[in-house]
Enzyme design. Structure first.
Site, PDB file in Angstrom:
ATOM      1  N   ASP A 317       0.816  -1.221   0.000  1.00 56.47           N
ATOM      2  CA  ASP A 317       0.000   0.000   0.000  1.00 56.47           C
ATOM      3  C   ASP A 317       0.852   1.273   0.000  1.00 56.47           C
ATOM      4  O   ASP A 317       0.334   2.371  -0.214  1.00 56.47           O
ATOM      5  CB  ASP A 317      -0.954   0.003   1.202  1.00 56.47           C
ATOM      6  N   LYS A 344      -6.372  -2.174  -7.153  1.00 53.67           N
ATOM      7  CA  LYS A 344      -6.699  -1.554  -5.866  1.00 53.67           C
ATOM      8  C   LYS A 344      -7.826  -0.538  -6.094  1.00 53.67           C
ATOM      9  O   LYS A 344      -8.548  -0.648  -7.081  1.00 53.67           O
ATOM     10  CB  LYS A 344      -5.441  -0.904  -5.266  1.00 53.67           C
TER      11      LYS A 344
HETATM   12  O1  LIG Z   1      -5.986  -7.726   4.511  1.00 50.84           O
HETATM   13  C1  LIG Z   1      -5.916  -6.491   4.494  1.00 50.84           C
HETATM   14  O2  LIG Z   1      -6.303  -5.782   5.454  1.00 50.84           O
HETATM   15  C2  LIG Z   1      -5.333  -5.841   3.297  1.00 50.84           C
HETATM   16  C3  LIG Z   1      -4.610  -6.600   2.409  1.00 50.84           C
HETATM   17  C4  LIG Z   1      -3.973  -6.056   1.193  1.00 50.84           C
HETATM   18  O3  LIG Z   1      -4.762  -6.418   0.072  1.00 50.84           O
HETATM   19  P1  LIG Z   1      -4.663  -7.853  -0.666  1.00 50.84           P
HETATM   20  O4  LIG Z   1      -5.178  -8.910   0.254  1.00 50.84           O
HETATM   21  O5  LIG Z   1      -5.545  -7.695  -1.878  1.00 50.84           O
HETATM   22  O6  LIG Z   1      -3.219  -8.058  -1.011  1.00 50.84           O
HETATM   23  C5  LIG Z   1      -3.855  -4.536   1.270  1.00 50.84           C
HETATM   24  O7  LIG Z   1      -3.485  -4.016   0.018  1.00 50.84           O
HETATM   25  C6  LIG Z   1      -5.131  -3.884   1.748  1.00 50.84           C
HETATM   26  O8  LIG Z   1      -4.956  -2.498   1.863  1.00 50.84           O
HETATM   27  C7  LIG Z   1      -5.522  -4.393   3.109  1.00 50.84           C
HETATM   28  C1  LIG Z   2      -6.106  -1.501  -0.912  1.00 53.46           C
HETATM   29  C2  LIG Z   2      -6.581  -0.877   0.151  1.00 53.46           C
HETATM   30  O1  LIG Z   2      -7.713  -1.236   0.867  1.00 53.46           O
HETATM   31  P1  LIG Z   2      -8.917  -2.213   0.490  1.00 53.46           P
HETATM   32  O2  LIG Z   2      -8.383  -3.321  -0.360  1.00 53.46           O
HETATM   33  O3  LIG Z   2      -9.469  -2.650   1.798  1.00 53.46           O
HETATM   34  O4  LIG Z   2      -9.933  -1.365  -0.269  1.00 53.46           O
HETATM   35  C3  LIG Z   2      -5.840   0.274   0.729  1.00 53.46           C
HETATM   36  O5  LIG Z   2      -6.275   0.765   1.784  1.00 53.46           O
HETATM   37  O6  LIG Z   2      -4.815   0.729   0.156  1.00 53.46           O
END
Ligand SMILES: O=C(O)C1=C[C@@H](OP(=O)(O)O)[C@@H](O)[C@H](O)C1
Ligand SMILES: C=C(OP(=O)(O)O)C(=O)O
Length: 432
Positions: A317, A344
């Site tokens: 992120d 994302k």
């Molecule tokens: O499990 C989580 O809280 C998160 C996992 C990540 O995504 P992915 O599971 O798609 O890698 C991250 O990018 C997201 O902001 C939050």
């Molecule tokens: C990818 C993100 O969150 P989510 O996947 O929960 O929308 C983020 O907060 O950068």
């Protein structure tokens, strides 16, 4: 729209709002546990409120006072929701909820805003189907709205090829109600807050290294018991201030109570490799998570580095922000293996390349990352955020170090993770 100009320096101390990933999990895990839980320093933001409102619709009794939440857990006995559950902009809400709802013998539907309705869901839907739940949605179940009818589940062995913590967490939340053992292998360890919090609530989980990567094993039928959870400051939100300090010589900041879990602190570790002065002070553990105060001092130009596939999960992120720092570092830098950035809240590779270029950076786009040649200065520009909070905050930092004026479209999108971001930025930059 928001206009930003170059600042001279940043100095002071800040405790940014609490971790978003942990705050989502605290609500969901308290809800599936038996008995009362108290969640302290919970993050109040648009994304986490979507999770909170969803569990209310499932019949959970929860009370929010300031940033403390008290929850009466339902021990997996939820009510069929009488309306659609809205995950809004939050991928974590949608995907983790699918895991919980797959254990329930009733009908539910999850939707989200325009951005979330375009993000892929089959990565969670498919393994949950394998476990025995019925899920369907647009594009054969890949896009929201997704409907779920859960019920009797069985444990599976699953290879989490994208090292997605959301996929792993959805399966872990479902696995506690499945017959037998669920085993998840991932090539690189993704954020492990679900594993740590399930342990805090009394579950037994095995973690080991295998030939194909990291393995987590959990036995179905275990009961969770409500407890007290403390949410530490979000390293992803702290990162914006750390970036500002390393980009402006003479700056000095202390960031209090930051989560420094090794599956999350890749950004700080990468900055150190680039030559930044960063130290963890007062390292301690609260609610099963490592926490520290971070000291950072701006001491001149950093050096370029390469970031590869194995580094990605712990910095995912923060990659837009790291790209900004790379664009001002000496020499060349690259990021590879980060194709997940394209799915994302926006296509973050496109958003970073387009906006950094408009500020005068030298950046080339790869399908899975970027290649950057450092420049000495950036110039202000009109920034398109694509309503993505991380893009808005990254380019606000850019606007404070660039020559001339930077205009951010839709700055209000920061409310999904950090509603008071601009207030905090203003306070810290005006103290100096
Ligand atoms: O499990 C989580 O809280 C998160 C996992 C990540 O995504 P992915 O599971 O798609 O890698 C991250 O990018 C997201 O902001 C939050
Ligand atoms: C990818 C993100 O969150 P989510 O996947 O929960 O929308 C983020 O907060 O950068």
């Amino acid at each position: 729209m928001l206009t930003l100009k170059k600042i001279k320096m940043v100095k002071g101390e800040i405790r940014v709002p609490s971790d978003k990933s942990i705050s989502h999990r605290a609500i969901l895990i308290s809800s599936i546990a038996e008995g009362k839980s108290v969640i302290r320093n919970w993050l109040v933001s648009e994304d986490t409120k979507a999770t909170f409102n969803a569990v209310l619709q499932l019949g959970v009794k929860a009370h929010m006072k300031g940033n403390e939440v008290i929850i009466e857990g339902r021990d997996y006995l939820f009510n069929e929701p009488s309306n659609i559950l809205d995950a809004k902009n939050s991928g974590t809400t949608a995907r983790l909820l699918m895991g919980v709802l797959s254990t329930q013998d009733f009908f539910s539907v999850i939707t989200g805003d325009e951005s979330l309705r375009n993000r892929p869901m089959l990565r969670v839907v498919e393994p949950l189907r394998q476990m025995g739940a019925w899920l369907d949605g647009r594009e054969k179940g890949n896009k929201l709205p997704v409907a779920i009818r859960g019920g009797k589940l069985k444990g599976i062995s699953f290879f989490n090829k994208r090292a997605s913590a959301q996929v792993k967490s959805a399966l872990l939340l479902a696995s506690l109600k499945a017959d037998g053992i669920t085993e998840i292998t991932e090539p690189y360890l993704s954020r492990d807050h679900t594993e740590r919090m399930l342990r805090l609530f009394g579950a037994e989980i095995t973690q080991l290294e295998g030939v194909d990567g990291h393995i987590v094993k959990i036995k179905g039928g275990q009961k969770l018991y409500g407890c007290e959870v403390y949410c530490p400051a979000d390293p992803s939100s702290s990162a914006f201030f750390v970036a500002l300090a390393v980009l402006i010589e003479g700056s000095e900041l202390i960031l209090k109570d930051v989560l420094v879990n090794p599956t999350r602190d890749g950004f700080f570790r990468k900055l150190k490799q680039m030559g930044a002065h960063i130290e963890y002070l007062n390292l301690r553990e609260i609610s099963g998570e490592p926490i520290a105060d971070i000291w950072v001092k701006g001491k001149g130009r950093l050096r370029g580095i390469n970031v590869g596939e194995e580094d990605i999960p712990s910095v995912i992120d923060e990659l837009p922000l790291l790209a900004l720092i790379m664009s001002l570092a000496e020499g060349t830098s690259s990021v590879r293996g980060a194709q997940e950035l394209r799915v994302k809240e926006s296509d973050r590779i496109k958003a970073v390349v387009e906006n950094l270029r408009s500020m005068g950076a030298k950046i080339e786009e790869y399908e899975d990352g970027f290649y950057i040649e450092g420049v000495e200065k950036l110039r202000g520009a009109y920034i398109r955020t694509y309503k993505d909070h991380r893009i808005a905050m990254t380019f606000s930092i850019a606007g404070l170090v660039a020559d001339g004026e930077t205009i951010i479209d839709n700055p209000e999108c920061v409310s999904v993770s950090y509603p008071d971001f601009f207030k905090d930025l203003e306070r810290l930059t005006h103290q100096t």
